[in-house]
Design a protein around this motif. Structure first.
Motif, PDB file in Angstrom:
ATOM      1  N   TYR A 186      33.770  43.199  44.935  1.00 28.71           N
ATOM      2  CA  TYR A 186      34.892  42.531  44.273  1.00 28.71           C
ATOM      3  C   TYR A 186      34.606  41.031  44.115  1.00 28.71           C
ATOM      4  O   TYR A 186      34.864  40.448  43.056  1.00 28.71           O
ATOM      5  CB  TYR A 186      36.168  42.744  45.084  1.00 28.71           C
ATOM      6  N   THR A 187      34.068  40.424  45.167  1.00 28.62           N
ATOM      7  CA  THR A 187      33.772  38.991  45.113  1.00 28.62           C
ATOM      8  C   THR A 187      32.711  38.689  44.065  1.00 28.62           C
ATOM      9  O   THR A 187      32.842  37.733  43.287  1.00 28.62           O
ATOM     10  CB  THR A 187      33.313  38.497  46.491  1.00 28.62           C
TER      11      THR A 187
ATOM     12  N   SER B 153      31.962  40.524  41.405  1.00 25.07           N
ATOM     13  CA  SER B 153      32.547  40.757  40.082  1.00 25.07           C
ATOM     14  C   SER B 153      33.488  39.626  39.692  1.00 25.07           C
ATOM     15  O   SER B 153      33.506  39.191  38.535  1.00 25.07           O
ATOM     16  CB  SER B 153      33.292  42.089  40.065  1.00 25.07           C
ATOM     17  N   LEU B 154      34.266  39.143  40.646  1.00 26.10           N
ATOM     18  CA  LEU B 154      35.190  38.046  40.357  1.00 26.10           C
ATOM     19  C   LEU B 154      34.437  36.775  39.991  1.00 26.10           C
ATOM     20  O   LEU B 154      34.807  36.068  39.034  1.00 26.10           O
ATOM     21  CB  LEU B 154      36.093  37.807  41.565  1.00 26.10           C
TER      22      LEU B 154
ATOM     23  N   ARG C 191      34.695  34.952  36.359  1.00 25.31           N
ATOM     24  CA  ARG C 191      35.114  33.553  36.227  1.00 25.31           C
ATOM     25  C   ARG C 191      34.046  32.716  35.538  1.00 25.31           C
ATOM     26  O   ARG C 191      34.364  31.864  34.690  1.00 25.31           O
ATOM     27  CB  ARG C 191      35.427  32.976  37.608  1.00 25.31           C
TER      28      ARG C 191
ATOM     29  N   VAL D 268      37.382  44.162  38.898  1.00 24.80           N
ATOM     30  CA  VAL D 268      38.159  43.020  38.397  1.00 24.80           C
ATOM     31  C   VAL D 268      38.434  43.230  36.915  1.00 24.80           C
ATOM     32  O   VAL D 268      37.508  43.310  36.114  1.00 24.80           O
ATOM     33  CB  VAL D 268      37.403  41.696  38.617  1.00 24.80           C
TER      34      VAL D 268
ATOM     35  N   TRP E 155      39.512  42.394  33.023  1.00 26.48           N
ATOM     36  CA  TRP E 155      39.385  41.245  32.132  1.00 26.48           C
ATOM     37  C   TRP E 155      40.771  40.820  31.654  1.00 26.48           C
ATOM     38  O   TRP E 155      41.549  41.634  31.175  1.00 26.48           O
ATOM     39  CB  TRP E 155      38.509  41.608  30.940  1.00 26.48           C
TER      40      TRP E 155
END
Length: 202
Positions: A44-45, A47-48, A52, A182, A184
């Motif tokens: 998750y981190t 992908s985030l 960003r 994550v 869009w």
């Protein structure tokens, strides 16, 4: 007369071993669950951070599109902003950390995801091309749309193709669907240098 010391029976040993086995199973399950949770959090981190970074790059690049009319070859229509629902090409200044200079940006969906390619403008009719770079992986769908002012001075609303390559739109909307943890969030990017209302018409 001393009594004979009593030891553990076989049944008691089997019960203790069974309890230890149950405890080991519970402990291993808890460890596996913790490892899965950590792996999920790491995915998750990552992908985030990727999301960003891609959105920040798109906001910076598209918002600074320039009205510079450059043509790389005779087969390409003159203009400085060419936009369809799946492909966007414009002229802007590349950040210094990436090499700098005025370049033609090409954004489109590729086999590996959302890709950007740069063409360094060395002369009006020539350019050196770099290999496309992947901005965002696991891209399932991508759609660009545009809003601005027509040559007659009328607002266009959101359209899937920008028909005036010698005019900058006022905003670009990027909708996408990503296969990942994550989602869009649709981006609406306003161009800082908006010549849609003052450029000569087509």
């Amino acid at each position: 007369m001393r009594r004979r010391e009593r030891g553990f029976t076989l049944l008691e040993i089997l019960v203790v071993l069974s309890l230890l086995a149950v405890l080991l199973v519970l402990l291993s399950g808890a460890l596996l669950g913790a490892n899965r949770a950590v792996s999920k959090a790491q995915r998750y981190t990552v992908s985030l951070d990727e999301m960003r970074a891609a959105q920040q790059f798109l906001r910076t690049a598209i918002s600074e599109a320039l009205p510079l009319d450059v043509t790389e070859d005779d087969s390409q229509a003159d203009g400085f902003f060419m936009g369809t629902s799946e492909r966007l090409q414009f002229v802007a200044t590349l950040p210094g950390v990436l090499g700098g200079g005025i370049q033609r940006f090409t954004l489109q969906r590729g086999a590996e995801g959302l890709q950007v390619a740069f063409s360094r403008l060395e002369a009006q009719t020539t350019a050196s091309r770099d290999e496309p770079q992947v901005l965002l992986t696991n891209l399932a769908a991508l759609q660009f749309s545009y809003r601005g002012i027509s040559p007659l001075g009328q607002p266009t609303g959101w359209i899937d193709q920008w028909p005036w390559p010698r005019r900058l739109p006022s905003a670009v909307r990027i909708a996408a669907r990503v296969d990942g943890p994550v989602p869009w969030v649709t981006q609406v990017i306003a161009l800082r240098l908006n010549l849609s209302s003052g450029a000569t018409g087509e």
